[in-house]
Design a protein around this motif. Structure first.
Motif, PDB file in Angstrom:
ATOM      1  N   ALA A 120      13.413  47.645  31.908  1.00 47.27           N
ATOM      2  CA  ALA A 120      14.079  46.833  30.889  1.00 47.27           C
ATOM      3  C   ALA A 120      13.262  46.867  29.610  1.00 47.27           C
ATOM      4  N   GLY A 121      13.944  47.047  28.531  1.00 45.34           N
ATOM      5  CA  GLY A 121      13.315  47.079  27.216  1.00 45.34           C
ATOM      6  C   GLY A 121      14.353  47.496  26.201  1.00 45.34           C
ATOM      7  N   PRO A 122      13.953  47.615  24.950  1.00 51.55           N
ATOM      8  CA  PRO A 122      14.909  48.038  23.930  1.00 51.55           C
ATOM      9  C   PRO A 122      15.505  49.395  24.307  1.00 51.55           C
ATOM     10  N   LEU A 123      16.802  49.517  24.119  1.00 47.35           N
ATOM     11  CA  LEU A 123      17.485  50.743  24.513  1.00 47.35           C
ATOM     12  C   LEU A 123      18.578  51.050  23.501  1.00 47.35           C
ATOM     13  N   THR A 124      18.539  52.244  22.956  1.00 44.45           N
ATOM     14  CA  THR A 124      19.606  52.714  22.081  1.00 44.45           C
ATOM     15  C   THR A 124      20.455  53.662  22.895  1.00 44.45           C
ATOM     16  N   ILE A 125      21.754  53.398  22.898  1.00 45.12           N
ATOM     17  CA  ILE A 125      22.659  54.191  23.708  1.00 45.12           C
ATOM     18  C   ILE A 125      23.977  54.337  22.962  1.00 45.12           C
ATOM     19  N   GLN A 126      24.629  55.447  23.163  1.00 47.02           N
ATOM     20  CA  GLN A 126      25.926  55.673  22.531  1.00 47.02           C
ATOM     21  C   GLN A 126      26.941  56.004  23.608  1.00 47.02           C
ATOM     22  N   PHE A 127      28.112  55.387  23.511  1.00 42.52           N
ATOM     23  CA  PHE A 127      29.205  55.701  24.421  1.00 42.52           C
ATOM     24  C   PHE A 127      30.223  56.525  23.662  1.00 42.52           C
ATOM     25  N   GLN A 128      30.559  57.676  24.210  1.00 43.60           N
ATOM     26  CA  GLN A 128      31.549  58.552  23.591  1.00 43.60           C
ATOM     27  C   GLN A 128      32.776  58.603  24.489  1.00 43.60           C
ATOM     28  N   PRO A 129      33.860  57.908  24.089  1.00 41.30           N
ATOM     29  CA  PRO A 129      35.057  57.925  24.931  1.00 41.30           C
ATOM     30  C   PRO A 129      35.822  59.235  24.791  1.00 41.30           C
ATOM     31  N   THR A 130      36.521  59.589  25.841  1.00 46.47           N
ATOM     32  CA  THR A 130      37.424  60.729  25.784  1.00 46.47           C
ATOM     33  C   THR A 130      38.737  60.244  25.175  1.00 46.47           C
ATOM     34  N   ALA A 131      39.533  61.163  24.702  1.00 43.17           N
ATOM     35  CA  ALA A 131      40.877  60.778  24.269  1.00 43.17           C
ATOM     36  C   ALA A 131      41.712  60.712  25.536  1.00 43.17           C
ATOM     37  N   PRO A 132      42.410  59.740  25.833  1.00 41.37           N
ATOM     38  CA  PRO A 132      42.786  58.516  25.123  1.00 41.37           C
ATOM     39  C   PRO A 132      41.888  57.324  25.420  1.00 41.37           C
ATOM     40  N   GLY A 133      40.653  57.534  25.791  1.00 46.40           N
ATOM     41  CA  GLY A 133      39.716  56.436  25.984  1.00 46.40           C
ATOM     42  C   GLY A 133      39.600  55.898  27.389  1.00 46.40           C
ATOM     43  N   ALA A 134      40.193  56.552  28.379  1.00 48.72           N
ATOM     44  CA  ALA A 134      40.133  56.067  29.758  1.00 48.72           C
ATOM     45  C   ALA A 134      38.818  56.426  30.440  1.00 48.72           C
ATOM     46  N   ARG A 135      38.089  57.360  29.860  1.00 44.03           N
ATOM     47  CA  ARG A 135      36.799  57.810  30.415  1.00 44.03           C
ATOM     48  C   ARG A 135      35.842  58.024  29.263  1.00 44.03           C
TER      49      ARG A 135
END
Length: 152
Positions: A120-135
């Motif tokens: 646990a600690g500071p965490l930078t993360i990016q979520f990249q959804p697929t089109a149409p966003g279900a995954r």
């Protein structure tokens, strides 16, 4: 203790179907017992290591059923990490990040799950959804490396 643990496991059954009522309470189903054994064997074979203290757990599960709920995969996943001694206790999980992922060809695994455990600690993360966003997929920035010192 490991700095991070990365695992590829079979996806757990839904928590909706994980328990059955019996004469003396609730019991785990045979499918959950079988899944736990498979995970324990895979974690041991991978030499996964252990992370003590507070952790962040990222879970990516291949989505095969449009009606399935991602939150029904979290509890059993955390429990198997505790049972396999990868983490101390799920009460030490500071955050869980879970997503349905795309369906790459995983060979023998019917439906796979990727698990990443970090202190646990500071965490930078990016979520990249697929089109149409279900995954989608989680992306962590590459670790920063120190520039080599040129002697000046």
């Amino acid at each position: 203790m490991a700095e991070r643990v990365s695992l590829q496991l079979p996806a757990p059954p839904s928590s909706n179907t994980a328990y059955v009522a019996g004469p003396h309470g609730r019991y785990v189903t045979g499918s959950v017992r079988a899944w736990r054994k498979t995970c324990a064997w895979m974690i041991e074979a991978a030499g996964a290591g252990r992370i003590g203290g507070r952790v962040i757990v990222l879970i990516g599960v291949e989505r095969r059923e449009a009606a399935a709920d991602i939150d029904n995969r979290i509890k059993l996943t955390l429990d198997v990490l505790v049972r396999s001694r990868v983490i101390d206790d799920d009460r030490h999980v500071a955050a869980v990040i879970a997503a349905w992922t795309t369906e790459p060809n995983r060979g023998a695994l019917e439906r796979a799950m990727d698990v990443l455990i970090l202190p646990a600690g500071p965490l930078t993360i990016q979520f990249q959804p697929t089109a149409p966003g279900a995954r989608g997929g989680w992306f962590l920035p590459a670790p920063e490396t120190e520039e080599p010192h040129d002697g000046d």
